[in-house]
Design an enzyme around this catalytic site. Structure first.
Site, short mmCIF file in Angstrom:
data_model
loop_
_atom_site.label_atom_id
_atom_site.label_comp_id
_atom_site.label_asym_id
_atom_site.label_seq_id
_atom_site.Cartn_x
_atom_site.Cartn_y
_atom_site.Cartn_z
N HIS A 69 -14.40 44.41 94.08
CA HIS A 69 -15.18 44.67 92.92
C HIS A 69 -16.46 43.62 93.74
CE1 HIS A 69 -11.65 45.13 90.24
NE2 HIS A 69 -12.71 46.11 90.67
N HIS B 195 -12.61 57.25 93.56
CA HIS B 195 -13.58 56.68 94.32
C HIS B 195 -13.85 57.14 95.77
CE1 HIS B 195 -11.44 53.41 91.64
NE2 HIS B 195 -12.83 52.80 91.99
#
Length: 422
Positions: free
Chosen positions: A262, A397
């Site tokens: 992240h 992703h």
């Protein structure tokens, strides 16, 4: 017109300028799109196993449906056969059985398939992806997409956006009572992506302002004072919940500790917002670049090669010591996207080295050339694993990581792809 700064900053010797590398990226993206087509169900899309078949007793998943709709809408704009039909299927599901016709908003799946009160909560994470899907499908001219976008954006704004705090609220009971005592970095991070898409698609600059406010809170204030190690879990009074989910270290959305993947995902979002603000407003805070660099450096230091093997691990504790050593595919995808973004923005050769190193790791360890798709997770020794993520449910992703290097930092993803081949 897309901003041109990126193309001017990239060194002549970069892989990003190599026609062979760009063709390779396109090929990998096509393989991923083909593998995931079988996720289609009667309603929406469901999770796939490692061979590319729907898992046993598969049920429609609204987050997967939104991500697939987003992906295939954009693939359809690029002329990939079958993609627009899949995006149309996704829009119909999001306007149909996956939507709460009584109270508004979206369920995690069909109501009959949701067994617990927690599963029935209205989650910001999910709604951000519904908004993203609707915006991409609108750009692709999917029937009903614009209506879906108007409805989803209005509900997202009225139910989840906190003007006072400058962030998105986390979750509610099905009837919009019972707000959760939680503020999460993960759902707000994906909200930044959706905000930038809505701002471009609806020509609504207020959403870029909201994206900046989210980043100011979670990154420029909270993460910066923690050396850019992004803390994930807070209560509604902004007290840090350092022990949150200590008993669930492998939770797929809210694991205990910090998630280096992240850090790097935030890194490239900051650069994309900077580019969008420069493009539309003529100026952007200088700290967006500074913070982006800090996030990337912190993420790679905390997560890369911590066990003497390449790859970015899943989580670390508050002292940045590894907790879950396994390496999800999405962490690698976001790291290489961040390296590419920083390379475009700065031209610095260190980011070229990282970009190549991360792709080398993915190519040699995660791309499944026998069954298709990417392995969703490796263990500390880089062997296939399913501790956090089973099967190969996620297209979003990996597939975006094959396109992002080809795109400028602004405009947002769907519009940039539309302009890529025009």
């Amino acid at each position: 017109m897309a901003e041109m700064l990126s193309s001017l900053m990239v060194p002549v010797s970069s892989w990003l300028r190599s026609s062979v590398h760009r063709r390779w990226l396109d090929h990998q993206g096509l393989r991923l799109l083909g593998f995931s087509q079988s996720a289609r169900m009667q309603t929406g899309f469901g999770p796939l196993d490692n061979e590319g078949h729907l898992i046993e007793d598969a049920k429609p998943d609204t987050t997967l449906t939104a991500r697939m709709t987003h992906s295939y809408a954009i693939a359809g704009m690029r002329g990939i056969p079958g993609s627009l039909s899949l995006a149309d299927h996704g829009v119909a599901a999001l306007r149909g059985d996956l939507r709460d016709a009584e109270h508004g908003g979206w369920w995690a799946g069909r109501p009959a398939d949701l067994s617990s009160a927690e599963e029935r909560r209205k989650q910001n994470y999910l709604h951000a992806f519904v908004v993203l899907a609707a915006s991409s499908a609108t750009v692709a001219h999917i029937p009903g997409a614009h209506e879906l976008l108007n409805e989803a954006a209005a509900l997202w704004e009225s139910r989840f956006w906190s003007e006072e705090e400058g962030v998105f609220r986390e979750s509610f009971s099905p009837d919009w009572s019972g707000e959760e005592n939680y503020r999460g970095a993960n759902s707000n991070m994906h909200s930044v992506e959706a905000c930038m898409a809505v701002a471009d698609v609806l020509d609504a600059p207020i959403w870029r302002t909201r994206a900046l406010r989210v980043i100011e809170r979670f990154i420029h204030q909270l993460a910066r004072e923690n050396d850019y190690a992004v803390r994930e879990h807070f209560d509604r009074d902004w007290n840090y919940l350092g022990d949150y989910n200590r008993d669930k270290p492998t939770d797929d959305l809210r694991p205990f500790g910090l998630t280096p993947g992240h850090f790097v995902e935030w890194s490239h979002l900051l650069l994309k917002l900077e580019a969008a603000l420069l493009r539309h407003e003529g100026s952007a805070p200088s700290w967006l670049l500074t913070d982006s660099i800090g996030l990337f450096n912190a993420g790679m230091k905390a997560g890369w090669n911590r066990d003497g093997t390449e790859g970015l691990l899943y989580t670390v504790d508050n002292a940045l010591e590894p907790v879950v050593h396994n390496k999800p595919h999405w962490c690698q995808a976001e790291a290489l996207t961040a390296a590419a973004a920083l390379l475009k923005r700065t031209g610095h050769t260190d980011y070229e080295k990282w970009y190549r190193r991360i792709w080398d790791f993915i190519a040699l360890n995660m791309i499944d050339r026998r069954e298709g798709g990417w392995l969703q997770e490796l263990d500390a020794a880089n062997r296939p694993s399913e501790v956090v993520y089973a099967g190969k449910a996620d297209l979003y992703h990996a597939w975006q990581s094959t396109l992002n290097p080809l795109l400028p930092l602004s405009p947002s993803f769907a519009i940039a792809v539309r302009e890529l081949d025009s």
